[in-house]
Design a protein around this motif. Structure first.
Motif: not given
Length: 332
Positions: A68-70, A107-111, A168-172
């Protein structure tokens, strides 16, 4: 803290490269002016990193294993895929720099942040990135870290989830050092019905059934069907000439009303509307290609619901797409 210097959402289509002269001369001029303005945005804001919300057109992920997300983790990726070069009129492949460290961080922060992201390795791009870059960064000299969202193989993530993903991507990305000048890019859409196989595809349509095999088992299918993507491009050209999808069936190629309605909602910064979008609504009005709006909604989240400063639109049935464009000012 990284600086968010600009952001663009824009359509991607193989026709803009493969059969660029199909629209009228007047429309080609308008499109050239739109693309020149977007390129000027990149030239003026001088990003040194692009975070791109993309969807995979079965260049890398297939129905037998479809995340779904990669997030690809690599220092460089290739584009276009070799079997697409003829259709997209590329005479050579390009190595597009990436950043494995930033990919790993995402990847890590999204998970850890509750998103079920899948690790991908080095990937091949199709028109999803190569067509936009031809127009806005033809030197291919800005590193691109892609975030892939599945849009073609249901079930898809909800539109509210795509917006939250962008947040979330923006936060990272905000945590990156001060010397990063980041541009967010989302590509795809808006309304179109591309010749990829779906559950509703007619069994008698040979090309779509060939696509089903390819979309299911992957590049192994090209061993016995090496002309598939060239035939795919010709199919799109035939769709344009007959103004129907699939061939022999009555179906619009572009829904200009829906496109303009969507652009109006983006222009107004209508986050509630975008979060409330449903799969069925987009499928009915924007087509199975319209789900690339998930990329646009993710970018909207990354820009925290901001209103764009530039909106442009051209209905281009010759490219079977409502060509749609947004540009956002920077946020520091």
């Amino acid at each position: 803290m990284a600086k968010i210097v600009s952001a663009i959402s824009m359509s991607h289509v193989p026709g803009a490269l493969g059969w660029a002269d199909a629209p009228s001369a007047e429309q080609r001029q308008r499109l050239a002016e739109i693309h020149a303005r977007l390129k000027q945005c990149i030239d003026d804001t001088k990003p040194n990193l692009i975070i791109a919300f993309l969807d995979d057109h079965f260049e890398n992920n297939f129905r037998n294993l479809m995340p779904t997300l990669g997030v690809p983790i690599s220092d460089a990726n290739i584009g276009p895929a070799e079997y697409m070069m003829e259709a997209l009129k590329f005479d050579k492949q390009h190595s597009i720099a990436s950043n494995a460290g930033i990919g790993q961080l995402l990847l890590e922060k999204l998970i850890h942040g509750g998103f079920e992201a899948t690790r991908m390795g080095a990937i091949e791009y199709g028109n999803n990135l190569m067509m936009p870059l031809v127009f806005i960064n033809p030197e291919f000299n800005i590193p691109v870290v892609p975030v892939y969202i599945n849009v073609f193989s249901p079930p898809l993530m909800p539109y509210s989830r795509a917006y939250d993903l962008g947040l979330k991507v923006r936060e990272i990305i905000d945590t990156l050092p001060d010397d990063y000048r980041v541009h967010f890019l989302a590509t795809g859409g808006l309304s179109h019905w591309p010749p990829v196989w779906t559950e509703s595809a007619p069994e008698e349509d040979e090309l779509l059934q060939r696509m089903k095999v390819y979309q299911t088992i992957g590049k192994e299918a090209l061993i016995t069907d090496p002309t598939l993507y060239t035939d795919f491009a010709q199919y799109e050209i035939d769709m344009m000439s007959k103004m129907e999808w699939p061939l022999g069936k009555s179906h619009p190629l572009v829904n200009e009303e829906w496109d303009r309605e969507m652009l109006g909602r983006f222009e107004a910064g209508d986050v509630d509307y975008m979060r409330a979008l449903t799969y069925d609504e987009v499928e009915e009005r924007g087509g199975h290609g319209g789900h690339e709006a998930l990329n646009w909604v993710a970018l909207m989240g990354a820009m925290k619901g901001a209103r764009p400063e530039y909106v442009a639109y051209e209905s281009v049935p010759e490219w079977i797409t409502g060509m749609s464009y947004l540009a956002y000012p920077g946020q520091e």
